[in-house]
Scaffold this motif. Sequence first.
Motif, mmCIF file in Angstrom:
data_model
loop_
_atom_site.group_PDB
_atom_site.id
_atom_site.type_symbol
_atom_site.label_atom_id
_atom_site.label_comp_id
_atom_site.label_asym_id
_atom_site.label_seq_id
_atom_site.Cartn_x
_atom_site.Cartn_y
_atom_site.Cartn_z
ATOM 1 N N ALA A 204 5.843 -5.008 15.002
ATOM 2 C CA ALA A 204 4.496 -4.505 14.725
ATOM 3 C C ALA A 204 4.256 -3.192 15.471
ATOM 4 N N GLY A 205 4.754 -3.107 16.697
ATOM 5 C CA GLY A 205 4.609 -1.872 17.466
ATOM 6 C C GLY A 205 5.369 -0.720 16.838
ATOM 7 N N ALA A 206 6.584 -0.993 16.373
ATOM 8 C CA ALA A 206 7.386 0.047 15.726
ATOM 9 C C ALA A 206 6.722 0.509 14.429
ATOM 10 N N ALA A 207 6.170 -0.427 13.671
ATOM 11 C CA ALA A 207 5.491 -0.065 12.421
ATOM 12 C C ALA A 207 4.251 0.773 12.710
ATOM 13 N N ALA A 208 3.504 0.397 13.736
ATOM 14 C CA ALA A 208 2.309 1.175 14.101
ATOM 15 C C ALA A 208 2.694 2.581 14.533
ATOM 16 N N TRP A 209 3.759 2.689 15.303
ATOM 17 C CA TRP A 209 4.209 4.019 15.741
ATOM 18 C C TRP A 209 4.640 4.848 14.539
ATOM 19 N N TRP A 210 5.385 4.244 13.599
ATOM 20 C CA TRP A 210 5.877 4.972 12.429
ATOM 21 C C TRP A 210 4.719 5.408 11.534
ATOM 22 N N LEU A 211 3.703 4.546 11.395
ATOM 23 C CA LEU A 211 2.568 4.864 10.537
ATOM 24 C C LEU A 211 1.566 5.802 11.192
ATOM 25 N N SER A 212 1.786 6.156 12.449
ATOM 26 C CA SER A 212 0.849 7.058 13.126
ATOM 27 C C SER A 212 0.946 8.482 12.583
ATOM 28 N N LYS A 213 2.035 8.809 11.898
ATOM 29 C CA LYS A 213 2.188 10.143 11.307
ATOM 30 C C LYS A 213 1.632 10.135 9.880
ATOM 31 N N GLU A 214 0.913 11.174 9.528
ATOM 32 C CA GLU A 214 0.312 11.287 8.198
ATOM 33 C C GLU A 214 1.368 11.274 7.090
ATOM 34 N N GLU A 215 2.484 11.945 7.323
ATOM 35 C CA GLU A 215 3.564 12.014 6.331
ATOM 36 C C GLU A 215 4.104 10.620 6.014
ATOM 37 N N ASN A 216 4.289 9.806 7.038
ATOM 38 C CA ASN A 216 4.818 8.455 6.841
ATOM 39 C C ASN A 216 3.801 7.552 6.140
ATOM 40 N N ARG A 217 2.513 7.731 6.435
ATOM 41 C CA ARG A 217 1.485 6.939 5.757
ATOM 42 C C ARG A 217 1.472 7.260 4.264
ATOM 43 N N THR A 218 1.670 8.531 3.919
ATOM 44 C CA THR A 218 1.711 8.934 2.517
ATOM 45 C C THR A 218 2.902 8.290 1.820
ATOM 46 N N LYS A 219 4.065 8.299 2.471
ATOM 47 C CA LYS A 219 5.251 7.645 1.906
ATOM 48 C C LYS A 219 4.993 6.160 1.688
ATOM 49 N N PHE A 220 4.395 5.525 2.685
ATOM 50 C CA PHE A 220 4.130 4.095 2.622
ATOM 51 C C PHE A 220 3.182 3.771 1.470
ATOM 52 N N ASP A 221 2.145 4.586 1.288
ATOM 53 C CA ASP A 221 1.216 4.370 0.177
ATOM 54 C C ASP A 221 1.929 4.485 -1.161
ATOM 55 N N GLY A 222 2.848 5.444 -1.283
ATOM 56 C CA GLY A 222 3.624 5.592 -2.512
ATOM 57 C C GLY A 222 4.495 4.378 -2.780
ATOM 58 N N TRP A 223 5.137 3.895 -1.740
ATOM 59 C CA TRP A 223 5.988 2.707 -1.889
ATOM 60 C C TRP A 223 5.175 1.497 -2.322
ATOM 61 N N MET A 224 3.993 1.345 -1.723
ATOM 62 C CA MET A 224 3.173 0.181 -2.060
ATOM 63 C C MET A 224 2.651 0.267 -3.495
ATOM 64 N N SER A 225 2.282 1.462 -3.945
ATOM 65 C CA SER A 225 1.796 1.584 -5.326
ATOM 66 C C SER A 225 2.928 1.328 -6.324
ATOM 67 N N GLN A 226 4.152 1.761 -6.001
ATOM 68 C CA GLN A 226 5.297 1.472 -6.874
ATOM 69 C C GLN A 226 5.568 -0.029 -6.934
ATOM 70 N N ALA A 227 5.480 -0.680 -5.781
ATOM 71 C CA ALA A 227 5.712 -2.132 -5.743
ATOM 72 C C ALA A 227 4.660 -2.868 -6.563
ATOM 73 N N LYS A 228 3.403 -2.431 -6.474
ATOM 74 C CA LYS A 228 2.342 -3.069 -7.258
ATOM 75 C C LYS A 228 2.587 -2.899 -8.751
ATOM 76 N N LYS A 229 3.018 -1.694 -9.156
ATOM 77 C CA LYS A 229 3.299 -1.456 -10.571
ATOM 78 C C LYS A 229 4.424 -2.355 -11.061
ATOM 79 N N LYS A 230 5.479 -2.489 -10.257
ATOM 80 C CA LYS A 230 6.602 -3.341 -10.650
ATOM 81 C C LYS A 230 6.173 -4.795 -10.778
ATOM 82 N N LEU A 231 5.392 -5.264 -9.817
ATOM 83 C CA LEU A 231 4.954 -6.659 -9.856
ATOM 84 C C LEU A 231 4.049 -6.920 -11.049
ATOM 85 N N ASN A 232 3.172 -6.001 -11.351
ATOM 86 C CA ASN A 232 2.258 -6.198 -12.476
ATOM 87 C C ASN A 232 2.986 -6.129 -13.813
#
Length: 95
Positions: free
Chosen positions: A22-50
């Motif tokens: 959890a600490g490593a994930a919080a550190w990684w998500l502290s950067k704006e660039e990484n949060r943008t990547k993560f949001d993209g990954w989550m939206s792709q996963a949602k599309k695949k599941l749906n």
Amino acid sequence: MYNNTRNKKQKSGGLGYLLAGAGAAAWWLSKEENRTKFDGWMSQAKKKLNSESSPSNEKFPVHKAGNPDPDDIDDNKMVEEGAQFAVDYYNKKEQ
């Protein structure tokens, strides 16, 4: 007595890994660039599941389940043989 301490160590070790992750994930998500990547990954996963929740006719392998055609001799033969196998098995069990 030894088993109790061992179980406590295993439980606390698992919690330690969880907190470290959890600490490593919080550190990684502290950067704006990484949060943008993560949001993209989550939206792709949602599309695949749906899209996979409703199978298309091409991907769905069973088309005539529950609706046997009386003129389909091979299918009827298969059903007959299956029933015969069950009857033979039951008769052998009873004897």
